[in-house]
Design a protein around this motif. Structure first.
Motif, PDB file in Angstrom:
ATOM      1  N   TYR A   1      60.284  18.751  23.197  1.00  0.00           N
ATOM      2  CA  TYR A   1      60.360  17.338  23.586  1.00  0.00           C
ATOM      3  C   TYR A   1      59.335  17.018  24.674  1.00  0.00           C
ATOM      4  CZ  TYR A   1      64.807  16.535  21.096  1.00  0.00           C
ATOM      5  OH  TYR A   1      65.793  16.373  20.143  1.00  0.00           O
TER       6      TYR A   1
ATOM      7  N   ALA B   1      67.601  16.860  24.105  1.00  0.00           N
ATOM      8  CA  ALA B   1      68.158  17.359  22.847  1.00  0.00           C
ATOM      9  C   ALA B   1      69.360  16.547  22.384  1.00  0.00           C
ATOM     10  CB  ALA B   1      68.537  18.829  22.996  1.00  0.00           C
ATOM     11  N   GLN B   2      69.279  16.130  21.150  1.00  0.00           N
ATOM     12  CA  GLN B   2      70.365  15.391  20.508  1.00  0.00           C
ATOM     13  C   GLN B   2      70.301  15.663  19.017  1.00  0.00           C
ATOM     14  OE1 GLN B   2      70.837  11.167  21.605  1.00  0.00           O
ATOM     15  NE2 GLN B   2      70.995  10.713  19.417  1.00  0.00           N
TER      16      GLN B   2
ATOM     17  N   PRO C   1      70.030  15.042  15.364  1.00  0.00           N
ATOM     18  CA  PRO C   1      69.628  13.860  14.591  1.00  0.00           C
ATOM     19  C   PRO C   1      70.693  13.484  13.569  1.00  0.00           C
ATOM     20  CG  PRO C   1      68.394  15.791  13.892  1.00  0.00           C
ATOM     21  CD  PRO C   1      69.154  16.194  15.112  1.00  0.00           C
TER      22      PRO C   1
ATOM     23  N   LYS D   1      62.467   7.626  17.884  1.00  0.00           N
ATOM     24  CA  LYS D   1      63.347   8.565  18.579  1.00  0.00           C
ATOM     25  C   LYS D   1      64.039   9.496  17.593  1.00  0.00           C
ATOM     26  CE  LYS D   1      64.241   5.805  22.720  1.00  0.00           C
ATOM     27  NZ  LYS D   1      65.263   5.153  23.575  1.00  0.00           N
ATOM     28  N   GLU D   2      64.560   8.945  16.492  1.00  0.00           N
ATOM     29  CA  GLU D   2      65.235   9.790  15.506  1.00  0.00           C
ATOM     30  C   GLU D   2      64.247  10.748  14.838  1.00  0.00           C
ATOM     31  OE1 GLU D   2      68.473  10.394  14.302  1.00  0.00           O
ATOM     32  OE2 GLU D   2      68.855   9.542  16.285  1.00  0.00           O
TER      33      GLU D   2
ATOM     34  N   HIS E   1      63.804  13.562  17.322  1.00  0.00           N
ATOM     35  CA  HIS E   1      64.975  14.443  17.310  1.00  0.00           C
ATOM     36  C   HIS E   1      64.969  15.326  16.064  1.00  0.00           C
ATOM     37  CE1 HIS E   1      66.845  12.977  20.879  1.00  0.00           C
ATOM     38  NE2 HIS E   1      67.056  11.759  20.424  1.00  0.00           N
TER      39      HIS E   1
END
Length: 243
Positions: free
Chosen positions: A146, A161-162, A164, A173-174, A177
């Motif tokens: 990132y 961190a997330q 998707p 953003k997606e 991710h």
């Protein structure tokens, strides 16, 4: 009792052990290392033995304090390890990687072992069934991916961190991710599959700060243990003293 100290790239992790049992774990910033170690020592005055490893330059003040107040085992390349090191450049092999390889060797005897440490960088370390360390790989860790996208481009934002929602990102953003998380998961599964294709019955241990985030999303059977480096320090101390 034993005080185990792991000085990482950004954090210090410590734990107190009674024999093989982990009594309590601590995580704190490197800047506050000495003061926090003193607090642990005050809480556990019977922890008069210690073992320490560092991935970079050691904290001289912390090192001196441990030497003066405990019987310190400072892990270096000169320590006796429970495996034969076949790395082509053994002097450059990170102490943290050697400690993890030692822990895998001692905890899972007579097996092929692959230790994956998902921290600032992802490290892969392989010890075969004859206790020979063969090497592995190093790649950017999850947050590093990132950070790189943000730092080395003009407009991509800094994200954290997330998971998707879909592998097809329908926004910037997606998409980031999906690239960071799914890209790393594909890498992890790909490496594990390669080792399993070449070696029979590989024991895979996943550790590090992102271990819990990643473990449930991997296809392969692994042992996820975020405390494995600290436990490996304890095992290495017991092994060294038995010698």
């Amino acid at each position: 009792m034993l005080l185990a100290v792991d000085i990482g790239n950004t954090k210090i992790k410590a734990a107190v052990f009674e024999g093989a049992a982990l009594v309590e774990k601590f995580v704190f910033d490197k800047e506050a290392g000495l003061e926090d170690i003193k607090k642990i020592s005050e809480k556990f005055p019977k922890a008069v033995q210690s073992i320490m490893s560092s991935v970079g330059k050691e904290d001289d003040k912390l090192l001196l304090w441990l030497k003066e107040h405990t019987q310190l085992t400072d892990v270096s390349h000169n320590l006796t390890f429970p495996f034969q090191n076949n790395y082509a450049t053994p002097a450059t092999l990170g102490i943290d990687r050697m400690v993890l390889a030692a822990g895998a060797t001692l905890q899972y005897p007579n097996k092929h072992r692959l230790v994956i440490d998902a921290g600032t960088c992802i490290t892969y370390d392989f010890v075969d069934g004859s206790d020979t360390y063969l090497g592995g790989a190093i790649s950017p860790g999850l947050q590093l991916r990132y950070n790189a996208m943000h730092t080395f481009t003009a407009k991509l934002p800094l994200l954290y961190a997330q998971m998707p929602q879909n592998y097809i990102g329908n926004s910037t953003k997606e998409s980031m991710h999906s690239g960071a998380v799914n890209g790393l998961l594909h890498e992890l599964n790909g490496f594990v599959n390669q080792y399993c294709e070449q070696y029979q019955d590989v024991t895979v241990i996943l550790t590090g700060g992102d271990a819990d985030f990643l473990a449930k999303r991997l296809k392969n059977t692994i042992f996820a243990n975020s405390n494995f480096l600290l436990e490996s320090l304890n095992l290495l101390y017991l092994y060294t003293n038995q010698k």
